[in-house]
Design a protein around this motif. Structure first.
Motif, short mmCIF file in Angstrom:
data_model
loop_
_atom_site.label_atom_id
_atom_site.label_comp_id
_atom_site.label_asym_id
_atom_site.label_seq_id
_atom_site.Cartn_x
_atom_site.Cartn_y
_atom_site.Cartn_z
N LEU A 185 42.98 46.16 36.33
CA LEU A 185 42.92 47.18 35.46
C LEU A 185 43.90 48.45 35.83
O LEU A 185 44.49 48.81 35.02
N SER A 186 43.92 48.71 37.15
CA SER A 186 44.94 49.96 37.34
C SER A 186 46.31 49.44 37.10
O SER A 186 46.96 50.28 36.92
N ALA A 187 46.59 48.32 37.77
CA ALA A 187 48.00 47.60 37.54
C ALA A 187 48.40 47.76 36.21
O ALA A 187 49.58 48.01 35.83
N TYR A 196 33.81 42.21 41.36
CA TYR A 196 34.75 41.22 41.69
C TYR A 196 36.08 42.03 42.07
O TYR A 196 36.43 42.95 41.53
N GLY A 197 36.15 41.79 43.36
CA GLY A 197 37.58 42.34 44.02
C GLY A 197 38.77 42.72 43.18
O GLY A 197 39.52 43.50 43.61
N ASN A 198 39.14 41.81 42.45
CA ASN A 198 40.37 41.70 41.87
C ASN A 198 39.93 42.59 40.57
O ASN A 198 41.17 42.99 39.97
N HIS A 199 39.20 42.95 40.06
CA HIS A 199 38.91 44.07 38.88
C HIS A 199 39.77 45.29 38.97
O HIS A 199 40.54 45.61 38.08
N PRO A 200 39.44 45.96 39.99
CA PRO A 200 40.49 47.44 40.22
C PRO A 200 41.84 47.15 40.22
O PRO A 200 42.53 47.91 39.56
N ASN A 201 42.33 45.93 40.94
CA ASN A 201 43.83 45.63 40.82
C ASN A 201 44.32 45.42 39.38
O ASN A 201 45.24 46.01 38.97
N SER A 213 44.10 31.91 32.91
CA SER A 213 42.72 32.28 33.53
C SER A 213 42.05 33.50 33.24
O SER A 213 42.50 34.29 32.49
N GLY A 214 40.99 33.72 33.91
CA GLY A 214 40.26 34.95 33.62
C GLY A 214 41.03 36.23 34.22
O GLY A 214 41.03 37.23 33.49
N CYS A 215 41.74 36.04 35.19
CA CYS A 215 42.62 37.38 35.69
C CYS A 215 43.70 37.67 34.77
O CYS A 215 43.84 38.90 34.16
N GLY A 216 44.44 36.53 34.26
CA GLY A 216 45.53 36.82 33.12
C GLY A 216 44.94 37.59 31.79
O GLY A 216 45.45 38.12 31.35
N SER A 217 43.65 37.01 31.58
CA SER A 217 43.14 37.38 30.27
C SER A 217 42.57 38.81 30.45
O SER A 217 43.07 39.91 29.58
N LEU A 218 42.13 39.33 31.47
CA LEU A 218 41.71 40.51 31.95
C LEU A 218 43.10 41.60 31.87
O LEU A 218 43.04 42.60 31.52
N ARG A 219 44.09 41.08 32.54
CA ARG A 219 45.19 41.94 32.55
C ARG A 219 45.91 42.03 31.19
O ARG A 219 46.32 43.19 30.97
N VAL A 220 46.11 40.80 30.53
CA VAL A 220 46.48 40.94 29.02
C VAL A 220 45.65 41.94 28.10
O VAL A 220 46.15 43.00 27.62
N GLY A 221 44.38 42.31 28.49
CA GLY A 221 43.34 43.01 27.68
C GLY A 221 43.74 44.28 28.13
O GLY A 221 43.81 45.17 27.24
N ALA A 222 43.87 44.41 29.35
CA ALA A 222 44.07 46.08 29.92
C ALA A 222 45.30 46.51 29.48
O ALA A 222 45.64 47.61 29.14
#
Ligand code: PLP
Length: 404
Positions: A141-143, A134-139, A106-115
């Protein structure tokens, strides 16, 4: 003896889920769930699309459905169709094989893989996020190891875009910095740049050599048009520059729990795209090895068949229309009560959310006295608001605003 984990302290709750837990515990028949971003029916149930139910029937009847592992990058046909959906059918970048698309969680996984990919390679270790976002963006990307900065986005005085602030902040970002943009229907503010503003942002981003990372979770829900809601991204692809795009089907197909989305990276050349893809595999493999089938099978079936596609876009348009209607109803209800203040931002903002401007104290009061659950930043999920609940919400807001 003692648990091996006896030293582990209790971690803080994650607010958006804590709100859901509190809502579920509340026995009041009037309670309203306007927190987490889920599009609901008038009865408050997560809205399942008819076309999805139909496709699932078809999939269940397919006795030869493959249960084999997918490739690390996911279902090839899903990736191709997802890229066409976001970049437009016939997009030159796709034709020139400059795009690599991988199926993600999903979106979160895509953001994390890209990051993760960006964090592993030189030059792109700082990411600018809109303030707020969006509240999960900082988490997410910083993770991955990226350092976070913010750029001004929302102006509480106008309830609109702080365009000057945005340009100033991105104007000082150093070359190679990543900038996270939400393609349309900005979460949590409901405020998007206009087309002309996007064009100015694009010029600035290219001038300064920044790397745009688009998050697109609401394509088609914002304006009712899939093309219009991807316009910002397409402007950045048209100029032959590079960008990343995280795509989510959670909201647009009501597939929240299937966790289906994709990451696309638009590169300068086909050769770079192939090399980037080889590294995406190295990121994904130690995460979850390869993605699940079911969500990708649903999305693929819908996107590849003309009739199913048309059924989907018709349902999507109806959802988008309902969001606009409920928005208007809430605004009219406040106007007719003579609620002090200017509430026109409710109808100026777009997408799933409205950023009300209510304070944390006022929201506490709404929860205690009216059993209304929403995020503490004042965001209301319009997708969770039924027409029949509008008068109740408007009474509550009116009372909290006029309370002395
Ligand atoms: N990006 C934005 C802007 C969102 O609002 C959301 C969900 O609310 C997501 C990404 C991630 O959602 P999911 O991981 O369910 O696709």
């Amino acid at each position: 003896g003692d648990s091996l984990f006896h030293n582990v302290p209790r971690a803080p709750d994650i607010p958006v889920y804590a709100t859901t837990v509190a809502y579920n515990k509340d026995p009041s028949p009037n309670k309203l769930h306007l927190g987490i971003g889920v599009y609901r029916t008038e009865e408050g149930k997560c809205h399942a699309l008819d076309v999805v139910r139909k496709v699932e029937q078809m999939l269940a009847n397919d006795l030869f459905a493959d249960k084999d592992y997918l490739p690390i990058t996911g279902m090839a046909e899903f990736n191709k169709l997802s890229a066409e959906l976001i970049f437009g059918f016939g997009s030159p970048a796709i034709k020139e094989n400059r795009v690599t698309t991988v199926q993600c969680v999903s979106g979160c996984g895509s953001l994390r893989v890209g990051a993760e990919l960006l964090a592993k390679h030189d030059g792109h270790h700082v990411v600018y996020l809109p303030e707020p976002t969006y509240g999960n963006h900082p988490n997410l990307l910083s993770a991955a190891g990226l350092s976070l900065k913010t750029y001004r986005y929302y102006d509480p005085k106008t309830h609109g875009l702080d365009f000057q602030g945005l340009l100033e902040d991105l104007g000082t970002a150093s070359t190679g910095a990543i900038v996270l943009f939400q393609a349309s229907g900005h979460n949590p503010t409901g405020v998007d740049p206009t087309r002309q503003q996007w064009e100015q942002i694009r010029q600035l981003v290219r001038l300064r050599g920044l790397l745009p990372f688009f998050d697109c979770a609401y394509q088609g829900l914002v304006s009712g048009s899939l093309d219009a809601d991807a316009q910002s991204i397409r402007m950045f692809v048209c100029d032959s520059g590079e960008c990343l795009v995280a795509q989510s089907y959670s909201k647009t197909m009501g597939l929240y729990g299937e966790r289906i989305g994709s990451l696309s990276i638009v590169c300068k050349t086909a050769d770079v795209a192939r090399r980037v893809e080889s590294h995406l595999k190295l990121v994904i493999r130690p995460f979850y090895s390869n993605p699940p089938i079911h969500g990708a099978a649903i999305v693929t079936a819908i996107l590849k068949d003309r009739d199913l596609y048309n059924e989907w876009t018709t349902e999507l348009k109806a959802m988008s229309d309902r969001l606009a209607k409920v928005r208007q109803q809430l605004y009219s209800a406040l106007c007719s009560r003579g609620t002090p203040g200017d509430w026109s931002h409710i109808i100026r903002q777009v997408g799933m959310y409205t950023f009300t401007g209510l304070t944390e104290e006022q929201i506490d009061f709404l929860t205690k006295e009216y059993h209304i659950y929403m995020s503490s930043d004042g965001r209301i999920n319009i997708g969770g608001l039924s027409s029949k609940a509008v008068p109740y919400l408007a009474d509550a807001i009116h009372n909290v605003v006029t309370r002395t």
